[in-house]
Design a protein around this motif. Structure first.
Motif, PDB file in Angstrom:
ATOM      1  N   SER A  71       0.848  -1.188   0.000  1.00 50.43           N
ATOM      2  CA  SER A  71       0.000   0.000   0.000  1.00 50.43           C
ATOM      3  C   SER A  71       0.881   1.234   0.000  1.00 50.43           C
ATOM      4  O   SER A  71       2.089   1.156   0.213  1.00 50.43           O
ATOM      5  CB  SER A  71      -0.905  -0.004   1.230  1.00 50.43           C
ATOM      6  OG  SER A  71      -0.139   0.226   2.386  1.00 50.43           O
ATOM      7  N   ASN A 102     -11.977   6.055  -1.427  1.00 54.02           N
ATOM      8  CA  ASN A 102     -11.070   6.118  -0.280  1.00 54.02           C
ATOM      9  C   ASN A 102     -11.797   5.931   1.045  1.00 54.02           C
ATOM     10  O   ASN A 102     -11.281   5.285   1.951  1.00 54.02           O
ATOM     11  CB  ASN A 102     -10.296   7.433  -0.272  1.00 54.02           C
ATOM     12  CG  ASN A 102      -9.188   7.448  -1.287  1.00 54.02           C
ATOM     13  OD1 ASN A 102      -8.704   6.396  -1.712  1.00 54.02           O
ATOM     14  ND2 ASN A 102      -8.780   8.622  -1.704  1.00 54.02           N
ATOM     15  N   LYS A 103     -13.013   6.493   1.161  1.00 60.95           N
ATOM     16  CA  LYS A 103     -13.740   6.363   2.428  1.00 60.95           C
ATOM     17  C   LYS A 103     -14.048   4.901   2.730  1.00 60.95           C
ATOM     18  O   LYS A 103     -14.034   4.484   3.883  1.00 60.95           O
ATOM     19  CB  LYS A 103     -15.008   7.218   2.443  1.00 60.95           C
ATOM     20  CG  LYS A 103     -16.106   6.732   1.526  1.00 60.95           C
ATOM     21  CD  LYS A 103     -17.359   7.576   1.647  1.00 60.95           C
ATOM     22  CE  LYS A 103     -18.444   6.965   0.789  1.00 60.95           C
ATOM     23  NZ  LYS A 103     -19.704   7.641   0.918  1.00 60.95           N
ATOM     24  N   GLU A 106     -10.671   3.234   3.768  1.00 61.93           N
ATOM     25  CA  GLU A 106     -10.316   3.638   5.134  1.00 61.93           C
ATOM     26  C   GLU A 106     -11.187   2.894   6.153  1.00 61.93           C
ATOM     27  O   GLU A 106     -10.688   2.434   7.180  1.00 61.93           O
ATOM     28  CB  GLU A 106     -10.456   5.140   5.297  1.00 61.93           C
ATOM     29  CG  GLU A 106      -9.394   5.909   4.532  1.00 61.93           C
ATOM     30  CD  GLU A 106      -9.669   7.399   4.439  1.00 61.93           C
ATOM     31  OE1 GLU A 106     -10.650   7.893   5.041  1.00 61.93           O
ATOM     32  OE2 GLU A 106      -8.896   8.082   3.748  1.00 61.93           O
ATOM     33  N   GLN A 109      -9.976  -0.709   6.345  1.00 67.24           N
ATOM     34  CA  GLN A 109      -8.694  -0.838   7.036  1.00 67.24           C
ATOM     35  C   GLN A 109      -8.813  -0.663   8.539  1.00 67.24           C
ATOM     36  O   GLN A 109      -8.010  -1.184   9.296  1.00 67.24           O
ATOM     37  CB  GLN A 109      -7.680   0.156   6.470  1.00 67.24           C
ATOM     38  CG  GLN A 109      -7.276  -0.218   5.053  1.00 67.24           C
ATOM     39  CD  GLN A 109      -6.476   0.873   4.354  1.00 67.24           C
ATOM     40  OE1 GLN A 109      -6.578   2.039   4.685  1.00 67.24           O
ATOM     41  NE2 GLN A 109      -5.696   0.470   3.372  1.00 67.24           N
ATOM     42  N   THR A 110      -9.849   0.068   8.983  1.00 65.72           N
ATOM     43  CA  THR A 110     -10.025   0.292  10.425  1.00 65.72           C
ATOM     44  C   THR A 110     -11.143  -0.545  11.018  1.00 65.72           C
ATOM     45  O   THR A 110     -11.565  -0.314  12.137  1.00 65.72           O
ATOM     46  CB  THR A 110     -10.316   1.780  10.711  1.00 65.72           C
ATOM     47  OG1 THR A 110     -11.503   2.170   9.999  1.00 65.72           O
ATOM     48  CG2 THR A 110      -9.147   2.658  10.282  1.00 65.72           C
TER      49      THR A 110
END
Length: 111
Positions: A71, A102-103, A106, A109-110
């Protein structure tokens, strides 16, 4: 009165910026210089890329699958299909092809 809703997915050609119907778009992944890339192109531009790279592919040796990409943050890359499936299961709207917003990345990923 009847109501009819028509939905259309448009993908942007990353080379020209032109919006394309999903039926005229191709998502291409490739590795060059040890870095993996992904690009959305019209069928016309995908053919141009195929024609341009064909002599190099013909002269090259196959070495198996490309190594996993990293990444931008240097961490491991993610499987796009896994992200899409997770996003759909968690109420995010994502296309079956092309870039993932992207949102959504993100949030994945979280998770």
């Amino acid at each position: 009165m009847a109501k009819r809703i028509i939905s259309q997915t448009l993908i942007t050609d990353d080379l020209t910026g032109e919006e394309l119907p999903e039926t005229d778009a191709e998502n291409i992944t490739f590795t060059y210089g040890g870095v993996s890339y992904e690009i959305d192109l019209s069928k016309k531009n995908a053919k141009k890329l195929d024609d341009f790279i064909a002599p190099y592919v013909d002269a090259a040796r196959k070495v198996g699958k490309a190594p996993a990409a990293k990444s931008k943050a240097g961490g491991p890359a993610y499987a796009l299909e896994e992200v899409r499936q997770w996003a759909k299961e968690n109420g995010y709207e994502v296309n079956d092809r092309g870039r993932i917003p992207n949102k959504v990345l993100e949030a994945w990923q979280t998770r």
